[in-house]
Design a protein around this motif. Sequence first.
Motif, PDB file in Angstrom:
ATOM      1  N   ALA A   1      13.309   7.811  10.614  1.00 43.81           N
ATOM      2  CA  ALA A   1      13.618   8.949   9.736  1.00 43.81           C
ATOM      3  C   ALA A   1      13.642   8.511   8.273  1.00 43.81           C
ATOM      4  O   ALA A   1      13.201   9.248   7.391  1.00 43.81           O
ATOM      5  N   LEU A   2      14.132   7.285   8.031  1.00 48.41           N
ATOM      6  CA  LEU A   2      14.166   6.767   6.666  1.00 48.41           C
ATOM      7  C   LEU A   2      12.746   6.586   6.133  1.00 48.41           C
ATOM      8  O   LEU A   2      12.445   6.942   4.992  1.00 48.41           O
ATOM      9  N   ARG A   3      11.846   6.067   6.963  1.00 50.52           N
ATOM     10  CA  ARG A   3      10.451   5.899   6.548  1.00 50.52           C
ATOM     11  C   ARG A   3       9.766   7.241   6.336  1.00 50.52           C
ATOM     12  O   ARG A   3       8.953   7.396   5.429  1.00 50.52           O
ATOM     13  N   THR A   4      10.080   8.215   7.171  1.00 49.27           N
ATOM     14  CA  THR A   4       9.484   9.534   7.019  1.00 49.27           C
ATOM     15  C   THR A   4       9.928  10.181   5.715  1.00 49.27           C
ATOM     16  O   THR A   4       9.115  10.709   4.960  1.00 49.27           O
ATOM     17  N   SER A   5      11.229  10.093   5.453  1.00 50.00           N
ATOM     18  CA  SER A   5      11.734  10.711   4.229  1.00 50.00           C
ATOM     19  C   SER A   5      11.220   9.989   2.994  1.00 50.00           C
ATOM     20  O   SER A   5      11.119  10.571   1.925  1.00 50.00           O
ATOM     21  N   SER A   6      10.865   8.706   3.142  1.00 45.68           N
ATOM     22  CA  SER A   6      10.411   7.955   1.976  1.00 45.68           C
ATOM     23  C   SER A   6       8.985   8.305   1.580  1.00 45.68           C
ATOM     24  O   SER A   6       8.500   7.818   0.568  1.00 45.68           O
ATOM     25  N   THR A   7       8.310   9.137   2.341  1.00 45.65           N
ATOM     26  CA  THR A   7       6.957   9.558   1.953  1.00 45.65           C
ATOM     27  C   THR A   7       6.844  11.061   1.921  1.00 45.65           C
ATOM     28  O   THR A   7       5.770  11.631   2.107  1.00 45.65           O
ATOM     29  N   GLY A   8       7.959  11.729   1.746  1.00 48.82           N
ATOM     30  CA  GLY A   8       7.907  13.168   1.603  1.00 48.82           C
ATOM     31  C   GLY A   8       7.442  13.867   2.860  1.00 48.82           C
ATOM     32  O   GLY A   8       6.788  14.895   2.803  1.00 48.82           O
ATOM     33  N   GLY A   9       7.762  13.240   4.067  1.00 50.14           N
ATOM     34  CA  GLY A   9       7.445  13.913   5.325  1.00 50.14           C
ATOM     35  C   GLY A   9       6.310  13.299   6.094  1.00 50.14           C
ATOM     36  O   GLY A   9       5.958  13.759   7.159  1.00 50.14           O
ATOM     37  N   LYS A  10       5.684  12.223   5.537  1.00 49.54           N
ATOM     38  CA  LYS A  10       4.609  11.547   6.252  1.00 49.54           C
ATOM     39  C   LYS A  10       5.051  10.132   6.571  1.00 49.54           C
ATOM     40  O   LYS A  10       5.650   9.465   5.750  1.00 49.54           O
ATOM     41  N   ALA A  11       4.721   9.676   7.726  1.00 49.63           N
ATOM     42  CA  ALA A  11       5.144   8.347   8.155  1.00 49.63           C
ATOM     43  C   ALA A  11       4.505   7.282   7.269  1.00 49.63           C
ATOM     44  O   ALA A  11       3.361   7.399   6.862  1.00 49.63           O
TER      45      ALA A  11
ATOM     46  N   ILE B   1       0.843  -1.201   0.000  1.00 48.47           N
ATOM     47  CA  ILE B   1       0.000   0.000   0.000  1.00 48.47           C
ATOM     48  C   ILE B   1       0.876   1.248   0.000  1.00 48.47           C
ATOM     49  O   ILE B   1       0.643   2.198  -0.759  1.00 48.47           O
ATOM     50  N   ALA B   2       1.899   1.250   0.859  1.00 48.88           N
ATOM     51  CA  ALA B   2       2.813   2.387   0.905  1.00 48.88           C
ATOM     52  C   ALA B   2       3.544   2.557  -0.419  1.00 48.88           C
ATOM     53  O   ALA B   2       3.709   3.674  -0.922  1.00 48.88           O
ATOM     54  N   ALA B   3       3.975   1.448  -1.009  1.00 50.31           N
ATOM     55  CA  ALA B   3       4.694   1.515  -2.283  1.00 50.31           C
ATOM     56  C   ALA B   3       3.798   2.069  -3.386  1.00 50.31           C
ATOM     57  O   ALA B   3       4.243   2.851  -4.234  1.00 50.31           O
ATOM     58  N   ARG B   4       2.531   1.670  -3.367  1.00 51.19           N
ATOM     59  CA  ARG B   4       1.585   2.167  -4.371  1.00 51.19           C
ATOM     60  C   ARG B   4       1.421   3.680  -4.264  1.00 51.19           C
ATOM     61  O   ARG B   4       1.398   4.391  -5.279  1.00 51.19           O
ATOM     62  N   GLU B   5       1.332   4.183  -3.048  1.00 48.28           N
ATOM     63  CA  GLU B   5       1.178   5.623  -2.841  1.00 48.28           C
ATOM     64  C   GLU B   5       2.430   6.378  -3.285  1.00 48.28           C
ATOM     65  O   GLU B   5       2.352   7.421  -3.945  1.00 48.28           O
ATOM     66  N   ILE B   6       3.578   5.847  -2.931  1.00 46.31           N
ATOM     67  CA  ILE B   6       4.830   6.556  -3.192  1.00 46.31           C
ATOM     68  C   ILE B   6       5.198   6.519  -4.673  1.00 46.31           C
ATOM     69  O   ILE B   6       5.798   7.460  -5.205  1.00 46.31           O
ATOM     70  N   ASP B   7       4.827   5.445  -5.375  1.00 49.31           N
ATOM     71  CA  ASP B   7       5.152   5.340  -6.796  1.00 49.31           C
ATOM     72  C   ASP B   7       4.483   6.432  -7.624  1.00 49.31           C
ATOM     73  O   ASP B   7       4.878   6.682  -8.758  1.00 49.31           O
ATOM     74  N   ARG B   8       3.478   7.081  -7.062  1.00 41.32           N
ATOM     75  CA  ARG B   8       2.813   8.174  -7.776  1.00 41.32           C
ATOM     76  C   ARG B   8       3.623   9.464  -7.721  1.00 41.32           C
ATOM     77  O   ARG B   8       3.319  10.416  -8.431  1.00 41.32           O
ATOM     78  N   LEU B   9       4.633   9.481  -6.841  1.00 40.33           N
ATOM     79  CA  LEU B   9       5.481  10.666  -6.717  1.00 40.33           C
ATOM     80  C   LEU B   9       6.690  10.519  -7.630  1.00 40.33           C
ATOM     81  O   LEU B   9       7.418   9.531  -7.558  1.00 40.33           O
TER      82      LEU B   9
ATOM     83  N   ASP C   1      14.719  10.754  -5.162  1.00 42.98           N
ATOM     84  CA  ASP C   1      15.161  10.599  -3.778  1.00 42.98           C
ATOM     85  C   ASP C   1      14.132   9.833  -2.953  1.00 42.98           C
ATOM     86  O   ASP C   1      14.473   9.014  -2.102  1.00 42.98           O
ATOM     87  N   VAL C   2      12.858  10.102  -3.209  1.00 44.82           N
ATOM     88  CA  VAL C   2      11.783   9.406  -2.503  1.00 44.82           C
ATOM     89  C   VAL C   2      11.804   7.922  -2.861  1.00 44.82           C
ATOM     90  O   VAL C   2      11.642   7.056  -1.997  1.00 44.82           O
ATOM     91  N   ARG C   3      12.021   7.614  -4.111  1.00 49.26           N
ATOM     92  CA  ARG C   3      12.034   6.216  -4.541  1.00 49.26           C
ATOM     93  C   ARG C   3      13.171   5.448  -3.893  1.00 49.26           C
ATOM     94  O   ARG C   3      12.995   4.301  -3.450  1.00 49.26           O
ATOM     95  N   VAL C   4      14.329   6.070  -3.793  1.00 50.55           N
ATOM     96  CA  VAL C   4      15.469   5.409  -3.151  1.00 50.55           C
ATOM     97  C   VAL C   4      15.207   5.203  -1.665  1.00 50.55           C
ATOM     98  O   VAL C   4      15.431   4.121  -1.112  1.00 50.55           O
ATOM     99  N   ALA C   5      14.699   6.240  -1.009  1.00 54.98           N
ATOM    100  CA  ALA C   5      14.423   6.140   0.422  1.00 54.98           C
ATOM    101  C   ALA C   5      13.362   5.085   0.698  1.00 54.98           C
ATOM    102  O   ALA C   5      13.477   4.290   1.633  1.00 54.98           O
ATOM    103  N   ARG C   6      12.317   5.066  -0.114  1.00 57.94           N
ATOM    104  CA  ARG C   6      11.247   4.076   0.074  1.00 57.94           C
ATOM    105  C   ARG C   6      11.775   2.659  -0.098  1.00 57.94           C
ATOM    106  O   ARG C   6      11.457   1.749   0.666  1.00 57.94           O
TER     107      ARG C   6
END
Length: 245
Positions: A232-242, A152-160, A164-169
């Motif tokens: 912090a890695l999880r936070t950065s992987s969603t652009g500031g949201k856990a 679910i998290a990956a699906r949300e983040i792939d839209r961004l 940098d977000v992709r690497v962090a995620r």
Amino acid sequence: MQALAHELPLHQRRRRPTAQELDGIPWLRQLQPAEYERAASHITVGDALPGDFVCRVGRPATYWFGVVEGLLKMSSDSAQGQTVTFTGVPPGGWFGEGTVLKREAYRYNIQPLRKSVVAGLPVDTFHWLLDHSIGFNRFIMNQLNERLGQFIAAREIDRLNDPDVRVARSLAALFNPVLYPGVGEVLRITQQELGYLVGLSRQRVNEALAALEAQGAIRVEYGGLRILDLSALRTSSTGGKAVAR
């Protein structure tokens, strides 16, 4: 002339696991003695090399697989012939339980990014454990729940559209202590391998890692990455949201 070991198909390179390899399989610790003996006696391992297919789209599921050592990638080919990588599977990770539960054919390919040791539990033994072991059922339920949150998290983040977000995620997913307990605090991965998983060039991955290191989330070490702050890695992987779990 007898074929060299590396020329044989992966299923013909199966062998019995060593005691150390069995110790690295997390779900075995959840079993009662009789359950453990049955499962351990049915587990085989194989030395998978780049170019091998551990799982292949359309093939029936005959084993439930896990990574003892190395790094695998999960991917599929699009209708346009492009390879889409879903995730990496580091040490300690077991995958494909949904496919094995339903006794379906694989909908993805699993291949090693480098020489890896892969363990397999036969489908029939998997279902026997489901019928007889409470500890095994709890492990599978935790796996499915954790994997659902991850996708679910990956699906949300792939839209961004942010490298940098992709690497962090991707790093946050690979450091998941529930799905990949064998990783610990250090992930043995090269920037090239991470680039394959994320779909970016080695140079762009290097830039993203430098940014994460500056944030204090990771430390780049020889041959791998050390996690310093998973939250912090999880936070950065969603652009500031856990990340939802």
